[in-house]
Design a protein around this motif. Sequence first.
Motif, PDB file in Angstrom:
ATOM      1  N   ARG A   1      -5.299  -3.953  -6.380  1.00 25.19           N
ATOM      2  CA  ARG A   1      -5.826  -3.291  -5.184  1.00 25.19           C
ATOM      3  C   ARG A   1      -6.577  -2.017  -5.571  1.00 25.19           C
ATOM      4  O   ARG A   1      -7.641  -1.725  -5.033  1.00 25.19           O
ATOM      5  CB  ARG A   1      -4.685  -2.967  -4.223  1.00 25.19           C
ATOM      6  CG  ARG A   1      -3.951  -4.200  -3.719  1.00 25.19           C
ATOM      7  CD  ARG A   1      -2.762  -3.838  -2.870  1.00 25.19           C
ATOM      8  NE  ARG A   1      -3.188  -3.449  -1.539  1.00 25.19           N
ATOM      9  CZ  ARG A   1      -2.427  -2.777  -0.682  1.00 25.19           C
ATOM     10  NH1 ARG A   1      -1.217  -2.400  -1.037  1.00 25.19           N
ATOM     11  NH2 ARG A   1      -2.876  -2.483   0.510  1.00 25.19           N
ATOM     12  N   ASP A   2      -6.015  -1.253  -6.508  1.00 27.12           N
ATOM     13  CA  ASP A   2      -6.715  -0.058  -6.996  1.00 27.12           C
ATOM     14  C   ASP A   2      -8.061  -0.430  -7.608  1.00 27.12           C
ATOM     15  O   ASP A   2      -9.075   0.229  -7.371  1.00 27.12           O
ATOM     16  CB  ASP A   2      -5.856   0.660  -8.040  1.00 27.12           C
ATOM     17  CG  ASP A   2      -4.628   1.322  -7.448  1.00 27.12           C
ATOM     18  OD1 ASP A   2      -4.645   1.647  -6.246  1.00 27.12           O
ATOM     19  OD2 ASP A   2      -3.651   1.519  -8.197  1.00 27.12           O
TER      20      ASP A   2
ATOM     21  N   HIS B   1      -2.381   5.443  -3.992  1.00 29.22           N
ATOM     22  CA  HIS B   1      -3.637   4.892  -4.511  1.00 29.22           C
ATOM     23  C   HIS B   1      -4.593   5.983  -4.979  1.00 29.22           C
ATOM     24  O   HIS B   1      -5.487   5.725  -5.787  1.00 29.22           O
ATOM     25  CB  HIS B   1      -4.315   4.039  -3.442  1.00 29.22           C
ATOM     26  CG  HIS B   1      -3.595   2.774  -3.136  1.00 29.22           C
ATOM     27  ND1 HIS B   1      -3.434   1.753  -4.048  1.00 29.22           N
ATOM     28  CD2 HIS B   1      -2.971   2.355  -2.004  1.00 29.22           C
ATOM     29  CE1 HIS B   1      -2.750   0.764  -3.499  1.00 29.22           C
ATOM     30  NE2 HIS B   1      -2.451   1.105  -2.262  1.00 29.22           N
TER      31      HIS B   1
ATOM     32  N   SER C   1      -9.877  -3.061  -6.955  1.00 28.42           N
ATOM     33  CA  SER C   1     -10.790  -3.499  -5.894  1.00 28.42           C
ATOM     34  C   SER C   1     -11.391  -2.313  -5.154  1.00 28.42           C
ATOM     35  O   SER C   1     -12.602  -2.274  -4.880  1.00 28.42           O
ATOM     36  CB  SER C   1     -10.032  -4.399  -4.918  1.00 28.42           C
ATOM     37  OG  SER C   1     -10.876  -4.844  -3.879  1.00 28.42           O
ATOM     38  N   MET C   2     -10.577  -1.315  -4.839  1.00 29.04           N
ATOM     39  CA  MET C   2     -11.101  -0.128  -4.154  1.00 29.04           C
ATOM     40  C   MET C   2     -12.067   0.643  -5.046  1.00 29.04           C
ATOM     41  O   MET C   2     -13.094   1.150  -4.576  1.00 29.04           O
ATOM     42  CB  MET C   2      -9.948   0.757  -3.688  1.00 29.04           C
ATOM     43  CG  MET C   2      -9.221   0.216  -2.469  1.00 29.04           C
ATOM     44  SD  MET C   2      -7.914   1.316  -1.855  1.00 29.04           S
ATOM     45  CE  MET C   2      -6.478   0.569  -2.634  1.00 29.04           C
TER      46      MET C   2
ATOM     47  N   GLU D   1      -8.870   1.432   2.434  1.00 28.63           N
ATOM     48  CA  GLU D   1      -7.797   0.554   1.978  1.00 28.63           C
ATOM     49  C   GLU D   1      -7.427  -0.446   3.062  1.00 28.63           C
ATOM     50  O   GLU D   1      -6.978  -1.559   2.782  1.00 28.63           O
ATOM     51  CB  GLU D   1      -6.552   1.382   1.636  1.00 28.63           C
ATOM     52  CG  GLU D   1      -5.350   0.528   1.265  1.00 28.63           C
ATOM     53  CD  GLU D   1      -4.052   1.301   1.199  1.00 28.63           C
ATOM     54  OE1 GLU D   1      -3.005   0.642   0.994  1.00 28.63           O
ATOM     55  OE2 GLU D   1      -4.056   2.535   1.347  1.00 28.63           O
TER      56      GLU D   1
ATOM     57  N   PRO E   1     -10.281  -5.501   3.957  1.00 25.04           N
ATOM     58  CA  PRO E   1     -10.507  -6.197   2.699  1.00 25.04           C
ATOM     59  C   PRO E   1     -11.928  -6.014   2.182  1.00 25.04           C
ATOM     60  O   PRO E   1     -12.881  -5.854   2.952  1.00 25.04           O
ATOM     61  CB  PRO E   1     -10.243  -7.661   3.059  1.00 25.04           C
ATOM     62  CG  PRO E   1     -10.553  -7.741   4.524  1.00 25.04           C
ATOM     63  CD  PRO E   1     -10.129  -6.429   5.096  1.00 25.04           C
TER      64      PRO E   1
ATOM     65  N   GLY F   1       0.797  -1.215   0.000  1.00 23.71           N
ATOM     66  CA  GLY F   1       0.000   0.000   0.000  1.00 23.71           C
ATOM     67  C   GLY F   1       0.820   1.250   0.000  1.00 23.71           C
ATOM     68  O   GLY F   1       0.311   2.326  -0.283  1.00 23.71           O
TER      69      GLY F   1
ATOM     70  N   GLN G   1      -0.579  -4.066  -7.007  1.00 20.65           N
ATOM     71  CA  GLN G   1      -0.956  -2.674  -6.764  1.00 20.65           C
ATOM     72  C   GLN G   1      -2.165  -2.284  -7.617  1.00 20.65           C
ATOM     73  O   GLN G   1      -3.104  -1.657  -7.127  1.00 20.65           O
ATOM     74  CB  GLN G   1       0.219  -1.745  -7.084  1.00 20.65           C
ATOM     75  CG  GLN G   1       1.353  -1.814  -6.073  1.00 20.65           C
ATOM     76  CD  GLN G   1       0.917  -1.308  -4.707  1.00 20.65           C
ATOM     77  OE1 GLN G   1       0.417  -2.083  -3.895  1.00 20.65           O
ATOM     78  NE2 GLN G   1       1.083  -0.032  -4.465  1.00 20.65           N
TER      79      GLN G   1
ATOM     80  N   ASN H   1      -9.966  -3.078   0.026  1.00 24.11           N
ATOM     81  CA  ASN H   1      -8.710  -3.633  -0.452  1.00 24.11           C
ATOM     82  C   ASN H   1      -8.891  -5.034  -1.026  1.00 24.11           C
ATOM     83  O   ASN H   1      -9.838  -5.744  -0.704  1.00 24.11           O
ATOM     84  CB  ASN H   1      -7.682  -3.668   0.684  1.00 24.11           C
ATOM     85  CG  ASN H   1      -6.264  -3.507   0.179  1.00 24.11           C
ATOM     86  OD1 ASN H   1      -5.973  -3.741  -0.989  1.00 24.11           O
ATOM     87  ND2 ASN H   1      -5.375  -3.124   1.074  1.00 24.11           N
TER      88      ASN H   1
ATOM     89  N   SER I   1      -7.134   6.093   1.849  1.00 28.95           N
ATOM     90  CA  SER I   1      -6.095   5.207   1.312  1.00 28.95           C
ATOM     91  C   SER I   1      -4.753   5.911   1.358  1.00 28.95           C
ATOM     92  O   SER I   1      -4.656   7.109   1.634  1.00 28.95           O
ATOM     93  CB  SER I   1      -6.412   4.805  -0.132  1.00 28.95           C
ATOM     94  OG  SER I   1      -6.178   5.888  -1.011  1.00 28.95           O
TER      95      SER I   1
END
Length: 286
Positions: A189-190, A219, A192-193, A81, A84, A9, A186, A135, A215
């Motif tokens: 994760r972006d 991000h 997912s957010m 972030e 999960p 992160g 990375q 996340n 976050s």
Amino acid sequence: MAVLLALGGCAQQATAPSSPAAPPLEAFTSASDWNLQLRQWAGTPVILLGEQHDATAHQQWQAATIGELARLQRLAAVVLEMAPAGGSTEGLARDAGEAQVRQALRWQEKDWAWQRYRGVVMAAVQAGVPVLGGNLPRERMQAAMGDARFDAHLPAAGWQLQREAIRDGHCGLLPEAQWTPMARIQLARDESMAQALRAAAARLRRDGQSVLLVSGRGHSRADVGVPTWLGADLPYKVAVARAPAEQGALQFAPDWWQVLPAAPGVDHCAQLRAQWQRPAGQAGKP
């Protein structure tokens, strides 16, 4: 690998982007100036707050922002972030205890210290505002590392920037063969957010309200971060916290700079070398 995932992160924050630098701002941003800016953003579907994870003043700013927007009845939900995707405080009472909240969010203390973020989370819960995990769940990270579709999501310069951020964010200790798999995480994760933000905006947002993302600063970047997954149909604004004259963050080019006290000076690379038991300058696998 656990060390790498925990640092994921923050890796984007290590490398400055190519966008034009903003002029240094020496004075701290007042609460009244920030609240005035929030009023000007009234009705913006998504507001991203980018933080430095070890800066207490940044979490205090986020908690105060949640309180202000909730007071104005302009906060639909908070996406984190630090939890999960799938975790949610929906259905919890405003007086729910911290243990209940942590369980609902599937909080992982080994990844994120609850004591640092409890003020942010509980400010929303006590205001009756849902807090949602955004996340990428840990069980999906291995698949993301091998997913080549992420390699083409950004322009070539942005993808290279992500790979370099992984290198620099891990202090040159990570073998080059792992830069691409970790950069894919990375981007995953972006994504997912962004999915959590879109879902919250569609399901929970009312006219005049915003969904807030808390976050790391990387991000929140419009060129390589969460906004690249939001789409043109979901307007957003980005506020990034930084210290006065902090050169490393000046090129993030957000819509708003929140100038706050600096985090304590910590040599994260020295800590990482010690944790991996590698001498300075020697790359290797943890």
